[in-house]
Write an enzyme that holds these catalytic residues in place. Sequence first.
Site, PDB file in Angstrom:
ATOM      1  N   TYR A 135       0.810  -1.221   0.000  1.00 61.44           N
ATOM      2  CA  TYR A 135       0.000   0.000   0.000  1.00 61.44           C
ATOM      3  C   TYR A 135       0.845   1.273   0.000  1.00 61.44           C
ATOM      4  O   TYR A 135       0.307   2.359  -0.190  1.00 61.44           O
ATOM      5  CB  TYR A 135      -0.962   0.002   1.188  1.00 61.44           C
ATOM      6  CG  TYR A 135      -2.185  -0.844   0.930  1.00 61.44           C
ATOM      7  CD1 TYR A 135      -3.134  -0.451  -0.016  1.00 61.44           C
ATOM      8  CD2 TYR A 135      -2.377  -2.049   1.588  1.00 61.44           C
ATOM      9  CE1 TYR A 135      -4.241  -1.239  -0.280  1.00 61.44           C
ATOM     10  CE2 TYR A 135      -3.489  -2.839   1.328  1.00 61.44           C
ATOM     11  CZ  TYR A 135      -4.418  -2.425   0.397  1.00 61.44           C
ATOM     12  OH  TYR A 135      -5.517  -3.207   0.125  1.00 61.44           O
ATOM     13  N   GLU A 233     -13.765 -22.441  10.852  1.00 64.39           N
ATOM     14  CA  GLU A 233     -13.412 -21.905   9.539  1.00 64.39           C
ATOM     15  C   GLU A 233     -13.566 -20.394   9.458  1.00 64.39           C
ATOM     16  O   GLU A 233     -12.687 -19.696   8.948  1.00 64.39           O
ATOM     17  CB  GLU A 233     -14.285 -22.576   8.469  1.00 64.39           C
ATOM     18  CG  GLU A 233     -14.131 -21.982   7.078  1.00 64.39           C
ATOM     19  CD  GLU A 233     -15.110 -22.581   6.079  1.00 64.39           C
ATOM     20  OE1 GLU A 233     -15.272 -21.992   4.999  1.00 64.39           O
ATOM     21  OE2 GLU A 233     -15.721 -23.623   6.378  1.00 64.39           O
ATOM     22  N   ASP A 288     -17.656 -25.450   7.331  1.00 64.53           N
ATOM     23  CA  ASP A 288     -18.939 -25.595   6.651  1.00 64.53           C
ATOM     24  C   ASP A 288     -19.068 -27.006   6.086  1.00 64.53           C
ATOM     25  O   ASP A 288     -18.073 -27.669   5.778  1.00 64.53           O
ATOM     26  CB  ASP A 288     -19.059 -24.583   5.504  1.00 64.53           C
ATOM     27  CG  ASP A 288     -19.269 -23.167   6.002  1.00 64.53           C
ATOM     28  OD1 ASP A 288     -19.656 -23.007   7.163  1.00 64.53           O
ATOM     29  OD2 ASP A 288     -19.053 -22.226   5.211  1.00 64.53           O
TER      30      ASP A 288
END
Length: 398
Positions: A135, A233, A288
């Site tokens: 950046y 997760e 998931d």
Amino acid sequence: MALEGLRKKYKTRQELVKALTPKRRSIHLNSNGHSNGTPCSNADVLAHIKHFLSLAANSLEQHQQPISIVFQNKKKKGDTSSPDIHTTLDFPLNGPHLCTHQFKLKRCAILLNLLKVVMEKLPLGKNTTVRDIFYSNVELFQRQANVVQWLDVIRFNFKLSPRKSLNIIPAQKGLVYSPFPIDIYDNILTCENEPKMQKQTIFPGKPCLIPFFQDDAVIKLGTTSMCNIVIVEKEAVFTKLVNNYHKLSTNTMLITGKGFPDFLTRLFLKKLEQYCSKLISDCSIFTDADPYGISIALNYTHSNERNAYICTMANYKGIRITQVLAQNNEVHNKSIQLLSLNQRDYSLAKNLIASLTANSWDIATSPLKNVIIECQREIFFQKKAEMNEIDARIFEYK
């Protein structure tokens, strides 16, 4: 010599162009003093970078002489017979290459910029992230991957470890929540290249980023009681568990890699396994109920990349598609929406099964039996589900 004299001396256009083209000065990035394979110290790196940039500046500014930057590239894994691979970047470009090889100019600019950053940051003795460097000049770097690639080039040419040098580290990603303090003892090198013991503490009772530490660090838990580790997760699930921590078993440590884990999250778990396994009664992974969740779980336990970071104590516990179906069938529980597998999900599940059964067709005796069966069930039902609304009871330890 006058142009007319040159035309008489060089009969062809090609010979004349060659004679008029200024000779380039070759500047090698790798340190000749360390060609035997020994790594450079911080002081050596600083000295060589200053010398390298000084040569480049003198050639371009004082002598108006173009330069060729020469550096080594990594060989392919397992390739020991082929000679070293060298790459040359010319600056500035001239002639027909000026318009067609602009990408080479950008490469040269990125390399010189990063060398300047290293020269400025290394004496300070403080870590800087790849993200911060990116950046600082987005227009030049364009992607963080370009910063990582050229930092690897610099490290390789100075025979430095990918993770232990230049005080430039990946941005922290993983989160940890612990009911007890965790101390990390790390050996670092000062600017004078002297070893120094550094202690970092993860304080209890609040989520925090997993701090950066070296591969040879030592971790100690601030408890004498047995504890559990729950790896999830998603950050959303992690935050939900933190907010409802009273529903979990006591002495439960929560960790999330926020999707696919970075090396630091995996290294943190590996260090817990290495130094604190006697105090850890269970380590479970929850993702998931979809092929990507399974792939993320395997990243912790059976990744092909950087085997040194594999955590063998972690067990995949779900969520499983059958758990979701069972919860939806219970009267008093909130139903979880089931989503259909798309083609990409199906392909990933199929490829996971193929890779997990490549060395053994006997699934019943495979250590990854549960993972393989879960992939098969998701393909059979053609369904997947997210764990955000799963019953918190699955995280409890009796």
